[in-house]
Motif scaffolding. Structure first.
Motif, PDB file in Angstrom:
ATOM      1  N   GLY A 537       8.927  -2.613  18.744  1.00  0.00           N
ATOM      2  CA  GLY A 537       9.647  -2.732  18.164  1.00  0.00           C
ATOM      3  C   GLY A 537       9.123  -3.189  16.252  1.00  0.00           C
ATOM      4  N   ARG A 538       9.926  -3.011  15.533  1.00  0.00           N
ATOM      5  CA  ARG A 538       9.566  -3.485  14.125  1.00  0.00           C
ATOM      6  C   ARG A 538       9.260  -4.862  13.701  1.00  0.00           C
ATOM      7  NH1 ARG A 538      11.518   1.047  11.322  1.00  0.00           N
ATOM      8  NH2 ARG A 538      13.118   2.936  12.674  1.00  0.00           N
ATOM      9  N   MET A 539       8.585  -4.749  13.062  1.00  0.00           N
ATOM     10  CA  MET A 539       8.346  -5.892  12.286  1.00  0.00           C
ATOM     11  C   MET A 539       7.551  -5.588  11.378  1.00  0.00           C
ATOM     12  SD  MET A 539       4.234  -6.966  14.250  1.00  0.00           S
ATOM     13  CE  MET A 539       4.157  -8.624  13.478  1.00  0.00           C
ATOM     14  N   ALA A 540       8.300  -6.707  10.063  1.00  0.00           N
ATOM     15  CA  ALA A 540       7.282  -6.581   8.831  1.00  0.00           C
ATOM     16  C   ALA A 540       5.985  -7.770   8.192  1.00  0.00           C
ATOM     17  CB  ALA A 540       8.132  -6.604   7.737  1.00  0.00           C
ATOM     18  N   ILE A 541       5.413  -7.416   7.809  1.00  0.00           N
ATOM     19  CA  ILE A 541       4.203  -8.115   7.348  1.00  0.00           C
ATOM     20  C   ILE A 541       3.788  -8.344   5.486  1.00  0.00           C
ATOM     21  CG2 ILE A 541       1.160  -8.290   7.317  1.00  0.00           C
ATOM     22  CD1 ILE A 541       1.818  -7.104   9.892  1.00  0.00           C
ATOM     23  N   PRO A 542       3.672  -9.428   4.909  1.00  0.00           N
ATOM     24  CA  PRO A 542       3.786  -8.816   3.396  1.00  0.00           C
ATOM     25  C   PRO A 542       2.353  -9.274   3.103  1.00  0.00           C
ATOM     26  CG  PRO A 542       4.045 -11.438   4.281  1.00  0.00           C
ATOM     27  CD  PRO A 542       4.369 -10.674   5.446  1.00  0.00           C
ATOM     28  N   ILE A 543       2.188  -7.610   2.189  1.00  0.00           N
ATOM     29  CA  ILE A 543       1.101  -7.942   1.336  1.00  0.00           C
ATOM     30  C   ILE A 543       1.385  -8.200  -0.006  1.00  0.00           C
ATOM     31  CG2 ILE A 543       0.113  -6.087   3.822  1.00  0.00           C
ATOM     32  CD1 ILE A 543       1.363  -4.485   2.333  1.00  0.00           C
ATOM     33  N   SER A 544       1.887  -8.570  -0.492  1.00  0.00           N
ATOM     34  CA  SER A 544       1.710  -8.588  -1.903  1.00  0.00           C
ATOM     35  C   SER A 544       1.072  -9.394  -2.521  1.00  0.00           C
ATOM     36  CB  SER A 544       2.936  -9.841  -2.187  1.00  0.00           C
ATOM     37  OG  SER A 544       3.026 -11.332  -2.063  1.00  0.00           O
ATOM     38  N   GLY A 545      -0.069  -9.577  -1.808  1.00  0.00           N
ATOM     39  CA  GLY A 545      -1.618  -9.890  -2.649  1.00  0.00           C
ATOM     40  C   GLY A 545      -2.592  -8.906  -2.427  1.00  0.00           C
ATOM     41  N   LEU A 546      -2.464  -8.269  -1.771  1.00  0.00           N
ATOM     42  CA  LEU A 546      -3.398  -6.907  -1.557  1.00  0.00           C
ATOM     43  C   LEU A 546      -3.508  -6.053  -3.050  1.00  0.00           C
ATOM     44  CD1 LEU A 546      -3.172  -5.252   1.403  1.00  0.00           C
ATOM     45  CD2 LEU A 546      -4.445  -6.705   1.059  1.00  0.00           C
ATOM     46  N   PRO A 547      -4.255  -5.495  -3.747  1.00  0.00           N
ATOM     47  CA  PRO A 547      -4.360  -5.397  -4.804  1.00  0.00           C
ATOM     48  C   PRO A 547      -3.797  -3.235  -4.442  1.00  0.00           C
ATOM     49  CG  PRO A 547      -6.436  -6.286  -5.109  1.00  0.00           C
ATOM     50  CD  PRO A 547      -5.583  -6.153  -3.447  1.00  0.00           C
ATOM     51  N   ALA A 548      -3.600  -2.772  -5.562  1.00  0.00           N
ATOM     52  CA  ALA A 548      -3.159  -1.320  -5.956  1.00  0.00           C
ATOM     53  C   ALA A 548      -4.118  -0.337  -5.042  1.00  0.00           C
ATOM     54  CB  ALA A 548      -2.437  -0.771  -7.168  1.00  0.00           C
ATOM     55  N   GLY A 549      -4.280   0.289  -4.195  1.00  0.00           N
ATOM     56  CA  GLY A 549      -5.153   1.115  -3.687  1.00  0.00           C
ATOM     57  C   GLY A 549      -4.763   1.578  -2.059  1.00  0.00           C
ATOM     58  N   GLN A 550      -5.995   2.219  -2.052  1.00  0.00           N
ATOM     59  CA  GLN A 550      -5.806   3.262  -0.644  1.00  0.00           C
ATOM     60  C   GLN A 550      -6.569   1.673   0.520  1.00  0.00           C
ATOM     61  OE1 GLN A 550      -7.421   6.442  -0.184  1.00  0.00           O
ATOM     62  NE2 GLN A 550      -5.556   7.927  -0.662  1.00  0.00           N
ATOM     63  N   TYR A 551      -5.259   2.135   1.834  1.00  0.00           N
ATOM     64  CA  TYR A 551      -5.998   0.620   2.340  1.00  0.00           C
ATOM     65  C   TYR A 551      -6.021   1.566   4.518  1.00  0.00           C
ATOM     66  CZ  TYR A 551      -5.962  -2.547  -0.699  1.00  0.00           C
ATOM     67  OH  TYR A 551      -5.891  -3.144  -1.796  1.00  0.00           O
TER      68      TYR A 551
END
Length: 569
Positions: A537-551
Motif C-alpha cells: 500500500g502507500r507509505m510516506a518517508i520524510p527526507i527533508s534532510g537530503l540535499p538536492a540532487g539525484q538518488y
C-alpha cells in the motif's frame, strides 16, 4: 556503477542484468587475482595483522595459541607471544585475533581475542617490553572483558579492529548451535551476536576499558548493555575497516541458505540491527520475525550469496578494500572469499551485488585476510600457508556479456543476451533453478559469433525461476553469469510518485511485499535504511534532510530488489 532494473514490456515483467564474471568484462578491464605463497609451515593460521609501528612486520595468529612475527621479507622473528589458558576444543575455538592500538609504538600494549578454558569469549591485554620488540611479555596478561558462552563450541566471532576514532571494535557470534534458539543475537542483556565498541586503556593505570560517550544505547535503555554498537549477528568471523575511507565491511556467516556482506559508511552512528535470527541475508529466516525497534534500525546487507559450491559457498570470510600500490588494477576493490567452496570475489569501488567478479575454486582453506603497513593484502590458509594477493588487469577476453534479460511469457520464459568480442567461444548452457542452489540444464546454444542470442524455456506453470548462463571456451574453461530471477508478480516499475520530490516527503506505493527500503546517493553510499516489514500500500518517508540532487530508492528483501531513480529539489 551497474544497477538491477525491473521494467514492464508488452505487459510482461522484464528482468535485466548488466552482467560480467571471471575473465569477462562489461567495460574496462577487470583485475584477475592470484596468490603467491610467502610463508609455509604454519599451524592453523587464522589472522594476519601489522602493528602500525613503522616496523613493517607481519604478525600471524595460530589458532592453537601462538602469535608469530615476521619481517618485511617474511623472515621469521620468532614467537611473539604464546597465549596460555585457552580452549581449543572444536573447530572454532582457540586464539582468534590480535590488534595493536594506534599508539602501540609508544605504549607497548596490545590486545588478543580467544576462548578461555571455560569456553567463554575473552579479551585480554598484553605488553611488549621496549627491549624485546619481537617478544611480548606473557606475564603481563590482564583480562579486559569476559563474555559467557555456555553450551556450544562454535560461533565465537573473532576479529579485533581499531576504528579511526581510536576505539576497539569486535564482533561476537550468537553462542552457537543452530538458529540462535536462545535468541542471543536479539537479547540486549547479552554481548553475544553483537558488534561491541569500547575504549580500551593503553596505559598502566585502569580501568582497562570504558564506554565511549556516543555509544548508541548508553543510558538510553537499562535492558541493553552499554558496550553494544549493533545487534543481530550470527557469526561475524572476519570483517574490516577501509583504511582510506574508514567504511566498515562486515561479513556474517549464514545458517541454512545465505552468506552476507554488510556495509556501513564511515561516520555512521551505531544502533543498527543486522537482523539475525529474523533474517538471513535479504531473506526471512524460518518464517521471519518482528525486530524490536528499541534494539536498532534494521540494516539489510549490501549483498548475499547462496549455499552452493558454484555461485556461492557455505562459510564467508570477510576481507579488505585494497589500498596498496603494487596491484593498481585492484585499487579500491573489496575482496572476500568462502572457506568451503574456495571461491573468491572482488567487488568494484561503489559496486553493487550484480558487479561482483567471481573466481571459482581458486584457493583452499582461506581463513583470513590481512593488511601490511603499506596496504598490501595477505591471506592465511588452513593448509599452513600465508599468501600475498596479486592482481593484474585482464587482457584479451574471450567474450563480453553485454546484456542478459528474460521475459515471462504465457507457457514459457524468453531469454535474450548480447555479447561482444567473442573469441574461441564454444557454447552457452542455459541453466535454471527454483531455489538458486540446485541447477538443471534447460538447453545449449552453440556460440555463433554474431553477438545476439535467443532462447525459449517452456514451463508447464507460472513459477519463480532463477537462470544463469554457463559460457564455455574451446579449451573447456569458462564461467557463469550472475543469477537472473524471473517471477510472475505484481511489481510496478515506478513505485515512487512523484519521482521529482519537492515536498520533503518520499511517497511510496508498494504493490508487493519487501522487507526494507534504502536511499542511495550516486556514489553508491547508503544514506538511509529502514525496515518496512513487508507492508503493502502507500507509505510516506520524510527526507527533508537530503540535499538536492539525484538518488536511487531501493526496495530489498524477499528474494527480489526493485530500484527507481528520484530527483530531490
Amino acid at each position: 556503477m551497474k544497477l538491477f532494473y525491473l521494467v514492464w514490456k508488452n505487459g510482461c515483467a522484464l528482468f535485466l542484468f548488466i552482467v560480467g564474471c571471471i575473465f569477462y568484462s562489461t567495460g574496462n578491464a577487470q583485475p584477475i587475482i592470484g596468490f603467491n605463497s610467502k610463508i609455509s609451515g604454519l599451524v592453523k593460521p587464522v589472522d594476519v595483522v601489522n602493528a602500525g609501528d613503522l616496523s613493517k612486520r607481519l604478525f600471524v595468529v595460530e589458532q592453537g595459541g601462538t602469535i608469530k612475527a615476521y619481517d618485511e621479507l617474511f623472515n621469521p622473528l620468532g614467537d611473539f607471544l604464546r597465549v596460555s589458558d585457552i580452549n581449543t576444543t572444536g573447530s572454532e575455538r582457540g586464539l582468534l585475533s590480535v590488534a595493536f592500538p594506534p599508539n602501540y609504538a609508544s605504549s607497548g600494549y596490545f590486545f588478543v581475542y580467544y576462548t578461555n578454558t571455560n569456553g567463554d569469549v575473552e579479551l585480554a591485554r598484553y605488553h611488549t617490553p621496549s627491549g624485546t620488540p619481537n617478544q611480548a611479555e606473557p606475564g603481563s596478561k590482564q583480562v579486559v572483558l569476559t563474555i559467557p558462552h555456555p553450551g556450544q563450541s562454535n560461533h565465537n566471532g573473532g576479529k579485533l579492529n581499531f576504528g579511526s576514532d581510536g576505539y576497539l571494535y569486535f564482533a561476537t557470534g550468537d553462542g552457537g548451535g543452530g538458529g540462535d534458539q536462545l535468541n542471543n543475537a536479539q537479547n540486549g542483556g547479552l554481548l553475544l551476536g553483537k558488534m561491541i565498541r569500547i575504549n580500551v586503556a593503553t596505559s598502566a593505570t585502569g580501568p582497562l576499558y570504558t564506554i565511549p560517550p556516543d555509544n548508541p544505547f548508553l543510558a538510553l535503555n537499562d535492558n541493553i548493555m552499554d558496550e553494544i554498537w549493533a545487534f543481530g549477528l550470527r557469526n561475524p568471523f572476519r570483517w574490516s575497516f577501509d583504511r582510506f575511507t574508514h567504511d566498515m565491511w562486515l561479513a556474517d556467516v549464514g545458517q541454512d541458505a545465505w552468506e552476507e556482506v554488510n556495509f556501513r559508511p564511515a561516520g555512521s552512528t551505531g544502533g543498527l540491527n543486522y537482523g539475525w535470527h529474523c533474517t538471513e541475508g535479504f531473506h526471512p529466516y524460518n518464517g521471519g520475525c518482528a525486530l524490536d525497534a528499541a534494539k536498532g534500525v534494521y540494516a539489510p546487507p549490501l549483498l548475499d550469496y547462496p549455499h552452493n559450491n558454484t555461485t556461492g559457498g557455505f562459510a564467508i570470510i570477510g576481507g579488505y578494500v585494497y589500498r596498496g600500490t603494487v596491484n593498481p588494477a585492484m585499487y579500491g576493490y573489496y575482496i572476500f572469499a568462502d572457506e568451503v567452496s574456495h571461491n573468491v570475489w572482488l567487488l568494484p569501488p561503489n559496486g553493487t551485488a550484480t558487479d561482483t567478479i567471481q573466481f571459482n575454486n581458486i584457493l583452499t582453506g582461506i581463513s583470513a585476510f590481512g593488511e601490511a603497513e603499506n596496504g598490501e593484502l595477505y591471506v592465511t590458509s588452513l593448509n599452513g600457508q600465508l599468501y600475498n594477493v596479486v592482481a593484474s588487469a585482464s587482457g584479451a577476453l574471450p567474450v563480453k556479456l553485454v546484456r542478459f534479460e528474460a521475459t515471462a511469457r504465457t507457457g514459457y520464459n524468453e531469454m535474450n543476451w548480447v555479447t561482444a568480442d567473442e573469441q574461441l567461444l564454444r557454447q552457452f548452457d542455459v541453466e535454471y533453478s527454483t531455489d538458486a542452489i540446485h541447477f538443471q540444464l534447460a538447453g545449449t546454444l552453440a556460440a555463433a559469433g554474431n553477438g545476439n542470442y535467443y532462447f525459449k524455456h517452456p514451463l508447464a506453470s507460472t513459477q519463480k525461476i532463477y537462470y544463469r548462463l554457463k559460457m564455455t571456451d574451446l579449451d573447456g574453461t569458462g564461467c557463469y553469469s550472475k543469477l537472473l530471477l524471473v517471477a510472475a508478480n505484481s511489481l510496478q516499475a515506478n513505485f515512487v510518485s512523484p519521482s521529482v520530490v519537492t515536498t520533503g516527503m518520499l511517497n511510496l506505493n508498494l504493490a508487493a511485499a519487501f522487507s526494507g527500503v534504502q536511499i542511495i546517493n550516486m556514489e553508491g553510499r547508503v544514506l538511509y535504511s529502514r525496515s518496512i516489514a513487508n507492508r503493502v500500500g502507500r507509505m510516506a518517508i520524510p527526507i527533508s534532510g537530503l540535499p538536492a540532487g539525484q538518488y536511487l530508492v531501493r526496495l530489498v528483501g524477499n528474494e527480489k530488489q526493485l530500484s527507481q531513480k528520484i530527483l530531490v529539489r
